[in-house]
Design a protein around this motif. Sequence first.
Motif, short mmCIF file in Angstrom:
data_model
loop_
_atom_site.label_atom_id
_atom_site.label_comp_id
_atom_site.label_asym_id
_atom_site.label_seq_id
_atom_site.Cartn_x
_atom_site.Cartn_y
_atom_site.Cartn_z
N ARG A 145 -14.38 29.87 89.25
CA ARG A 145 -14.52 30.62 87.73
C ARG A 145 -15.06 32.07 88.18
NH1 ARG A 145 -15.32 26.94 83.45
NH2 ARG A 145 -14.62 24.85 84.08
N GLN B 38 -17.69 34.43 85.39
CA GLN B 38 -18.35 34.66 84.32
C GLN B 38 -18.12 33.18 83.37
OE1 GLN B 38 -16.90 38.97 83.95
NE2 GLN B 38 -18.09 38.55 82.13
N VAL C 19 -15.68 31.26 83.16
CA VAL C 19 -14.28 31.06 82.61
C VAL C 19 -13.47 30.52 83.95
CG1 VAL C 19 -12.38 31.94 81.76
CG2 VAL C 19 -14.58 32.71 80.89
N SER D 158 -7.12 28.94 84.03
CA SER D 158 -7.05 28.76 82.52
C SER D 158 -6.30 30.27 81.82
CB SER D 158 -8.07 28.31 81.72
OG SER D 158 -9.08 29.37 81.75
N LEU D 159 -6.53 31.27 82.67
CA LEU D 159 -6.22 32.50 82.36
C LEU D 159 -4.87 32.92 82.27
CD1 LEU D 159 -9.25 34.58 83.38
CD2 LEU D 159 -8.74 33.84 81.25
N LEU E 116 -14.29 39.44 84.77
CA LEU E 116 -13.32 39.59 83.95
C LEU E 116 -12.47 40.54 83.28
CD1 LEU E 116 -14.16 36.51 81.70
CD2 LEU E 116 -12.73 36.14 83.66
N GLU F 138 -8.48 41.09 84.26
CA GLU F 138 -7.58 41.19 83.18
C GLU F 138 -6.85 42.52 83.38
OE1 GLU F 138 -7.55 41.92 78.39
OE2 GLU F 138 -9.29 41.85 79.27
N PHE G 218 -7.17 36.52 77.62
CA PHE G 218 -8.73 36.75 77.76
C PHE G 218 -9.59 37.09 77.00
CE2 PHE G 218 -6.38 37.59 81.77
CZ PHE G 218 -7.28 37.68 82.81
N ARG H 79 -9.99 35.30 74.48
CA ARG H 79 -10.48 33.82 73.85
C ARG H 79 -11.44 33.41 75.02
NH1 ARG H 79 -4.99 33.03 72.64
NH2 ARG H 79 -4.47 31.90 74.49
#
Length: 371
Positions: free
Chosen positions: A10, A12, A14, A18-19, A337, A341, A369, A371
């Motif tokens: 993960r 941050q 996240v 899932s990204l 992130l 991204e 990203f 979301r």
Amino acid sequence: MAKDKTAEPRVQGVALRSLPKVSLHDHLDGGLRPETILELAEGTDVALPASDAASLQEWFAERADSGSLVEYLKTFEITVGVMQTREALTRVAREFVEDLAADGVVYGEVRWAPEQHLDGGLTLEEAVEAVQDGIEQGEDIVEDSGRSIRVGQILSAMRQGDRVQEVAELAVAFRQDGVVAFDIAGPEDGFPPSQHRAAFDYLAGEFFPVTVHAGEAAGVASIRSALLDGRALRLGHGVAIARDLEVVSREGEEVLVQFGDLARWVRDREIPLELSPSSNLQTGAVAHWGSQIEDHPFDLLYQLGFCVTVNTDNRLMSRTSLTRELAILQAAFGYDLDDIEQFQLNAAAASFLPVEQREELIDLISEGFAR
């Protein structure tokens, strides 16, 4: 698919898996599931070094971690050996797509060399059709599961062989049937793109996209030849471009760098680098700088504004996934992130899609990203 030993990394808060992600440099014969190799080897003369999936995966990882591209490539004798029929190629391609989607990849380009899959009697055309069938089956399975993925083929010609022109013409012939670009692969040192200038001239005349394995094992000269002789739009690995940079001074986090002409051209023209961190360590591509991920020039290139992308190269041999590669880089260089991204946006913009579809892909990544 190789087990990802990084338990749901993960950033941050996240989950990286899932990204939405983009994969540009991923070899079909380097992404087989160990279980599939065991099953496909039955009834063939391919001798396996292990009889269970876990041991076979371990063998590939250990053999690939050689520090030499030549030794690394020897592991493909097994995977290519079990991919000599239409059924095997279709299955491997289908599972390849499924595994990418399970890792959060929404667009991928899979590269492979059709000329290496003819021992079972297939023609070059039949081999390409078999892989395309598998890709489309995989895309349908993913769609039925409520997700989406799109995958294009990059046809590689073996640079040490004599079929480069033939594969170039094959790629152009299938440009409306799943093939998005051409590549040369194989032992880089001693086989520069300049040896195949006629094939690259043909591709340029057909306005067909090219990426070239360069700057992995043969240094800066191979990158120069990829750009001048191959008219490459992307560089497969391209790690050696950092050798055309001279670090003049360091003061804390401030680094003063002097650019060589080639490095400045690659940076200023935003020529994408298809970097593969784990593979680059295994093949010795980063030996000039060290032997740990922290020694990889990835972060230097990123901070200097090069168009860096993150890739797996060979998921089986490196026992990795795109999620794992991102997690490794994040742990080494402290990326957030926004950085991750940016790597995906770079890859989306560098994809061999029409511009309208590239823009749609960029929007999909930005929305994911956000979301």
